[in-house]
Design a protein around this motif. Structure first.
Motif, PDB file in Angstrom:
ATOM      1  N   ASP A  28       2.561  -5.724  -8.027  1.00  0.00           N
ATOM      2  CA  ASP A  28       2.465  -4.324  -8.477  1.00  0.00           C
ATOM      3  C   ASP A  28       2.245  -3.387  -7.294  1.00  0.00           C
ATOM      4  O   ASP A  28       2.751  -2.272  -7.276  1.00  0.00           O
ATOM      5  N   LYS A  29       1.493  -3.844  -6.304  1.00  0.00           N
ATOM      6  CA  LYS A  29       1.251  -3.036  -5.112  1.00  0.00           C
ATOM      7  C   LYS A  29       2.547  -2.809  -4.348  1.00  0.00           C
ATOM      8  O   LYS A  29       2.830  -1.697  -3.905  1.00  0.00           O
ATOM      9  N   ILE A  30       3.338  -3.842  -4.224  1.00  0.00           N
ATOM     10  CA  ILE A  30       4.624  -3.723  -3.528  1.00  0.00           C
ATOM     11  C   ILE A  30       5.576  -2.831  -4.317  1.00  0.00           C
ATOM     12  O   ILE A  30       6.241  -1.966  -3.749  1.00  0.00           O
ATOM     13  N   LYS A  31       5.598  -2.993  -5.632  1.00  0.00           N
ATOM     14  CA  LYS A  31       6.464  -2.167  -6.484  1.00  0.00           C
ATOM     15  C   LYS A  31       6.083  -0.690  -6.387  1.00  0.00           C
ATOM     16  O   LYS A  31       6.945   0.179  -6.447  1.00  0.00           O
ATOM     17  N   SER A  32       4.792  -0.414  -6.227  1.00  0.00           N
ATOM     18  CA  SER A  32       4.345   0.982  -6.182  1.00  0.00           C
ATOM     19  C   SER A  32       4.881   1.712  -4.952  1.00  0.00           C
ATOM     20  O   SER A  32       4.958   2.937  -4.938  1.00  0.00           O
TER      21      SER A  32
END
Length: 106
Positions: A28-32
């Motif tokens: 999720d951090k990378i997607k953000s």
């Protein structure tokens, strides 16, 4: 005695805040990083609007329960992490001592 005021401020914090995003997964951090909207990401305020001054020769202690922001404030003073907002003025080298290091969890 003269009425001389010691204005030699070594540390000045003005409305310092620190906000952390709470991601459910590392992905999720990378997607953000690629999303234009960050509305679905919950956040946690470790510090909100902290202000104080420490003058030359002063010592301070940070006391509080777990999760109250002591380590976050120490890390900001030390320059390890930046504040989300506000200003932290450091004149000289702050000395941070953690007495919690090495203590048992009791």
């Amino acid at each position: 005695m003269d009425n001389v005021k010691n204005d030699n401020v070594k540390v000045r914090a003005t409305l310092v805040t620190k906000e952390y995003d709470l991601y459910k997964k590392k992905s999720d951090k990378i997607k953000s990083l690629f999303k234009f909207s960050r509305n679905n990401i919950p956040s946690f305020w470790a510090l909100k609007g902290v202000s104080f001054e420490v003058k030359d020769g002063d010592s301070i202690g940070l006391i509080g329960i777990n999760g109250s922001g002591k380590s976050t404030l120490s890390n900001i003073i030390s320059g390890i992490i930046p504040p989300t907002s506000g200003t932290m003025e450091i004149n000289g080298e702050p000395t941070i001592i953690s007495i919690g290091a090495g203590l048992k969890n009791n």
